[in-house]
Design a protein around this motif. Structure first.
Motif, PDB file in Angstrom:
ATOM      1  N   MET A  22       0.843  -1.197   0.000  1.00 38.60           N
ATOM      2  CA  MET A  22       0.000   0.000   0.000  1.00 38.60           C
ATOM      3  C   MET A  22       0.872   1.239   0.000  1.00 38.60           C
ATOM      4  SD  MET A  22      -2.883   1.096   2.812  1.00 38.60           S
ATOM      5  CE  MET A  22      -1.757   1.980   3.895  1.00 38.60           C
ATOM      6  N   ASP A  23       0.462   2.245  -0.774  1.00 40.44           N
ATOM      7  CA  ASP A  23       1.149   3.536  -0.759  1.00 40.44           C
ATOM      8  C   ASP A  23       0.078   4.616  -0.653  1.00 40.44           C
ATOM      9  OD1 ASP A  23       3.690   5.216  -1.322  1.00 40.44           O
ATOM     10  OD2 ASP A  23       2.208   6.011  -2.735  1.00 40.44           O
ATOM     11  N   ALA A  24       0.250   5.522   0.295  1.00 40.37           N
ATOM     12  CA  ALA A  24      -0.777   6.541   0.545  1.00 40.37           C
ATOM     13  C   ALA A  24      -0.184   7.929   0.522  1.00 40.37           C
ATOM     14  CB  ALA A  24      -1.450   6.292   1.897  1.00 40.37           C
ATOM     15  N   ASN A  25      -0.957   8.874   0.035  1.00 40.26           N
ATOM     16  CA  ASN A  25      -0.677  10.297   0.187  1.00 40.26           C
ATOM     17  C   ASN A  25      -2.012  11.032   0.139  1.00 40.26           C
ATOM     18  OD1 ASN A  25      -1.303  10.959  -2.640  1.00 40.26           O
ATOM     19  ND2 ASN A  25       0.669  10.045  -3.157  1.00 40.26           N
ATOM     20  N   LEU A  26      -1.970  12.341   0.144  1.00 40.56           N
ATOM     21  CA  LEU A  26      -3.218  13.096   0.211  1.00 40.56           C
ATOM     22  C   LEU A  26      -4.076  12.936  -1.040  1.00 40.56           C
ATOM     23  CD1 LEU A  26      -4.860  14.965   2.022  1.00 40.56           C
ATOM     24  CD2 LEU A  26      -3.693  16.924   0.979  1.00 40.56           C
ATOM     25  N   LEU A  27      -3.465  12.589  -2.163  1.00 41.85           N
ATOM     26  CA  LEU A  27      -4.238  12.435  -3.394  1.00 41.85           C
ATOM     27  C   LEU A  27      -4.886  11.065  -3.498  1.00 41.85           C
ATOM     28  CD1 LEU A  27      -5.225  13.487  -6.100  1.00 41.85           C
ATOM     29  CD2 LEU A  27      -3.004  12.865  -7.094  1.00 41.85           C
ATOM     30  N   HIS A  28      -4.212  10.018  -3.002  1.00 44.17           N
ATOM     31  CA  HIS A  28      -4.808   8.686  -3.193  1.00 44.17           C
ATOM     32  C   HIS A  28      -4.169   7.656  -2.273  1.00 44.17           C
ATOM     33  CE1 HIS A  28      -2.069   6.217  -6.129  1.00 44.17           C
ATOM     34  NE2 HIS A  28      -1.392   6.633  -5.082  1.00 44.17           N
ATOM     35  N   ILE A  29      -4.723   6.437  -2.334  1.00 40.43           N
ATOM     36  CA  ILE A  29      -4.088   5.243  -1.785  1.00 40.43           C
ATOM     37  C   ILE A  29      -4.045   4.215  -2.913  1.00 40.43           C
ATOM     38  CG2 ILE A  29      -4.156   3.392  -0.090  1.00 40.43           C
ATOM     39  CD1 ILE A  29      -5.705   5.162   1.771  1.00 40.43           C
ATOM     40  N   SER A  30      -2.884   3.576  -3.069  1.00 43.87           N
ATOM     41  CA  SER A  30      -2.750   2.508  -4.055  1.00 43.87           C
ATOM     42  C   SER A  30      -2.548   1.188  -3.343  1.00 43.87           C
ATOM     43  CB  SER A  30      -1.563   2.777  -4.994  1.00 43.87           C
ATOM     44  OG  SER A  30      -0.337   2.654  -4.284  1.00 43.87           O
ATOM     45  N   TYR A  31      -3.056   0.118  -3.953  1.00 40.93           N
ATOM     46  CA  TYR A  31      -2.909  -1.237  -3.434  1.00 40.93           C
ATOM     47  C   TYR A  31      -2.427  -2.120  -4.583  1.00 40.93           C
ATOM     48  CZ  TYR A  31      -6.287   0.813  -0.153  1.00 40.93           C
ATOM     49  OH  TYR A  31      -6.952   1.643   0.720  1.00 40.93           O
ATOM     50  N   GLU A  32      -1.341  -2.869  -4.340  1.00 42.36           N
ATOM     51  CA  GLU A  32      -0.782  -3.722  -5.390  1.00 42.36           C
ATOM     52  C   GLU A  32      -0.195  -4.983  -4.770  1.00 42.36           C
ATOM     53  OE1 GLU A  32       0.743  -0.716  -8.909  1.00 42.36           O
ATOM     54  OE2 GLU A  32       2.135  -1.199  -7.297  1.00 42.36           O
ATOM     55  N   GLY A  33       0.021  -5.993  -5.617  1.00 38.44           N
ATOM     56  CA  GLY A  33       0.770  -7.169  -5.231  1.00 38.44           C
ATOM     57  C   GLY A  33      -0.015  -8.210  -4.462  1.00 38.44           C
ATOM     58  N   LYS A  34       0.658  -9.328  -4.223  1.00 39.90           N
ATOM     59  CA  LYS A  34       0.160 -10.442  -3.419  1.00 39.90           C
ATOM     60  C   LYS A  34      -1.266 -10.835  -3.821  1.00 39.90           C
ATOM     61  CE  LYS A  34       3.928 -10.489  -0.863  1.00 39.90           C
ATOM     62  NZ  LYS A  34       4.572  -9.238  -1.229  1.00 39.90           N
ATOM     63  N   ALA A  35      -2.226 -10.592  -2.941  1.00 44.19           N
ATOM     64  CA  ALA A  35      -3.606 -11.026  -3.193  1.00 44.19           C
ATOM     65  C   ALA A  35      -4.218 -10.355  -4.409  1.00 44.19           C
ATOM     66  CB  ALA A  35      -4.477 -10.745  -1.961  1.00 44.19           C
ATOM     67  N   LEU A  36      -3.623  -9.252  -4.861  1.00 46.00           N
ATOM     68  CA  LEU A  36      -4.186  -8.515  -5.999  1.00 46.00           C
ATOM     69  C   LEU A  36      -3.503  -8.867  -7.323  1.00 46.00           C
ATOM     70  CD1 LEU A  36      -4.479  -5.007  -4.296  1.00 46.00           C
ATOM     71  CD2 LEU A  36      -6.321  -6.651  -4.716  1.00 46.00           C
TER      72      LEU A  36
END
Length: 402
Positions: free
Chosen positions: A184-198
Motif C-alpha cells: 500500500m502507498d498513501a498520500n493526500l491524493l490517493h491510496i494505491s494497493y498492489e501485489g500479493k492477493a491482488l
C-alpha cells in the motif's frame, strides 16, 4: 560485506520508519560504512511521523529530517497536473507517480544541505518508483550517486529480511512477520494497493481493504451536492469556502469518500515493461477532474480544449514514467498553463453511491451563448449559412469519390 568506505561518506535515505527502510538504514551503515541522514516526508499519508524520528535516533542517526510537504505537494505538483485533466491510460489519476518527483527533489536538496554525496531509496527493481526517484535526482543533480539496495543486496524474501532485522536488533512488529496481503502507498491524493492477493487480475479485492472510501452500496441513500470554484485552472473553494490547496483536497476527499467516489481497479503498463494490476482510491481527485472539465467546457475555446485533450496522454506518460523535471514536460506545462488563464468559474456535482455527476457549470466570462444555441427564434445565427459551410467541408470528399 563492507564496500570501500571511500565510495560513499554520507547518504540521504528516504525513510518511512517502517521495517523495510529500517533494514535499509542498517544495511547502508554496514555495507558502505557511511553516515546516514534520514528524510521522512509528510504528503498527507495519514500516519504519525514522530515514531520515525525515534526509530532513526535509536539507530544512531544524528541528522533527521521530517517535513510537512502537503501544501507544496498539492500546490506545485497535483494542481499543475490536474490543469491538464491528466489520466494515464484513460483511467489512472497518477496519485503515486506525482508524489515521487517531490520526494526526489527534497532528497537532492537535503544532500546538498548536509554535504552528502549519495541518496538512497527503498523502491524495488521491478517497479516504476525507482525510475521516478532516480530520473528526478539525475535531472536536478547530474553527478549524484544513487544507492538502490533492492538492486544490490541478496535479501530477496520476507524471511531473509526478518532474519536480517533480528540479527541486527531491528524490532519486527508482529503484523510484519507474515506476508502482507498487498502493498500500500498513501498520500493526500490517493491510496494505491498492489501485489500479493491482488496479482490475479480476475480476483476481486476484499472490501475491507479500502480506507478512503465507503463501499458505494453502503453510501448514503440521499445525494449530496458540492460546488467547486476555480481560478485560472486551480480549485480555490469548496461550497463557497476558500481553502488552501492541501486543505481543499482533504475536504474533497472527505466529501467524495463518504459517497464511495473514486475507486478504480485497473491493469496498467509499467515503464519497466510488465503489466501490473493496481487498485486505487482517489475520491477528491475524481471530483476535481470532473469539476475542472466542466468549467473548461464553458471557458475554453474549442480548438484549445481539443489540443489539450490531444497532448494529455503524452503529458500523463511523462509523469507516469518519471520525467516531471524533463524539458518536454515543462514545455507542455507552459502550453497547458497558458490555456488556463480563462478557466475561472464554478462546477456543481451530484454525488450518489459511487458516482459524481456534473449537474451545473458557470463562469463570469463564459463562451456559452444562450442566444446562439437556443432552438427558439433568434437574430444572431442565420441557419442558411450552414449550407455553404457543409458544401465547403464536403468538397474534398466529393472530389475524392468522383
Amino acid at each position: 560485506m563492507s564496500k570501500t568506505t571511500g565510495d560513499v561518506k554520507k547518504v540521504v535515505l528516504a525513510y518511512s520508519g517502517g521495517l523495510d527502510t529500517s533494514i535499509i538504514l542498517r544495511w547502508l551503515q554496514d555495507t558502505y560504512g557511511c553516515e546516514v541522514v534520514t528524510f521522512t516526508a509528510d504528503i498527507g499519508q495519514g500516519e504519525e511521523l514522530e515514531p520515525a524520528r525515534k526509530k532513526a535516533e535509536m539507530m544512531g542517526i544524528k541528522e533527521i529530517f521530517i517535513e510537512d510537504l502537503t501544501e507544496e505537494f498539492v500546490r506545485d505538483f497535483v494542481f499543475p497536473m490536474f490543469r491538464a485533466n491528466t489520466l494515464y491510460e484513460g483511467t489512472y489519476l497518477l496519485g503515486t507517480s506525482i508524489a515521487r518527483p517531490l520526494i526526489g527533489k527534497r532528497l537532492v536538496e537535503i544532500a546538498q544541505e548536509t554535504g552528502a554525496d549519495a541518496i538512497s531509496h527503498g523502491a524495488t527493481g521491478k517497479g516504476n518508483d525507482q525510475v521516478r526517484f532516480e530520473l528526478t535526482a539525475y535531472a536536478l543533480k547530474p553527478d549524484v550517486k544513487v544507492i538502490a539496495p533492492w538492486r544490490e543486496w541478496d535479501l530477496n524474501s520476507r524471511a531473509s529480511l526478518i532474519a536480517y532485522a533480528e540479527a541486527h536488533q531491528i524490532p519486527v512488529p508482529k503484523d510484519k512477520r507474515g506476508e502482507a496481503p498487498y502493498s500500500m502507498d498513501a498520500n493526500l491524493l490517493h491510496i494505491s494497493y498492489e501485489g500479493k492477493a491482488l496479482e490475479d487480475p480476475w480476483a476481486e479485492p476484499d472490501d475491507d481493504m479500502f480506507r478512503m472510501t465507503v463501499n458505494p452500496e453502503q453510501a448514503p441513500d440521499t445525494p449530496e451536492y458540492v460546488e467547486i470554484d476555480f481560478e485560472k485552472g486551480d480549485a480555490v473553494a469548496v461550497n463557497g469556502e476558500r481553502l488552501s490547496p492541501g486543505k481543499l483536497l482533504r475536504r474533497l476527499n472527505e466529501i467524495g469518500g463518504r459517497h464511495g467516489v473514486g475507486r478504480v481497479d485497473l491493469v496498467e503498463n509499467r515503464f519497466v515493461g510488465m503489466k501490473s494490476r493496481g487498485v486505487y482510491e482517489t475520491p477528491g481527485g475524481t471530483l476535481l477532474l470532473a469539476a475542472h472539465r466542466a468549467v473548461e467546457s464553458v471557458t475554453l475555446d474549442r480548438e484549445a480544449l481539443h489540443l489539450k485533450d490531444e497532448i494529455m496522454p503524452r503529458y500523463a506518460k511523462l509523469i507516469y514514467n518519471g520525467f516531471w523535471f524533463a524539458p518536454e514536460r515543462e514545455a507542455l506545462q507552459a502550453l497547458i498553463d497558458k490555456t488556463q488563464e480563462r478557466v475561472t468559474g464554478t462546477a456543481r456535482l451530484r454525488l450518489y453511491k459511487g458516482s459524481a455527476m456534473v449537474v451545473g457549470r458557470k463562469a463570469p466570462v463564459s463562451l456559452y451563448s444562450m442566444e446562439h444555441v437556443t432552438f427558439e427564434a433568434d437574430d444572431v445565427y442565420d441557419q442558411h449559412d450552414a449550407e455553404g459551410f457543409i458544401k465547403l467541408n464536403a468538397l474534398r470528399l466529393r472530389l475524392g469519390n468522383a
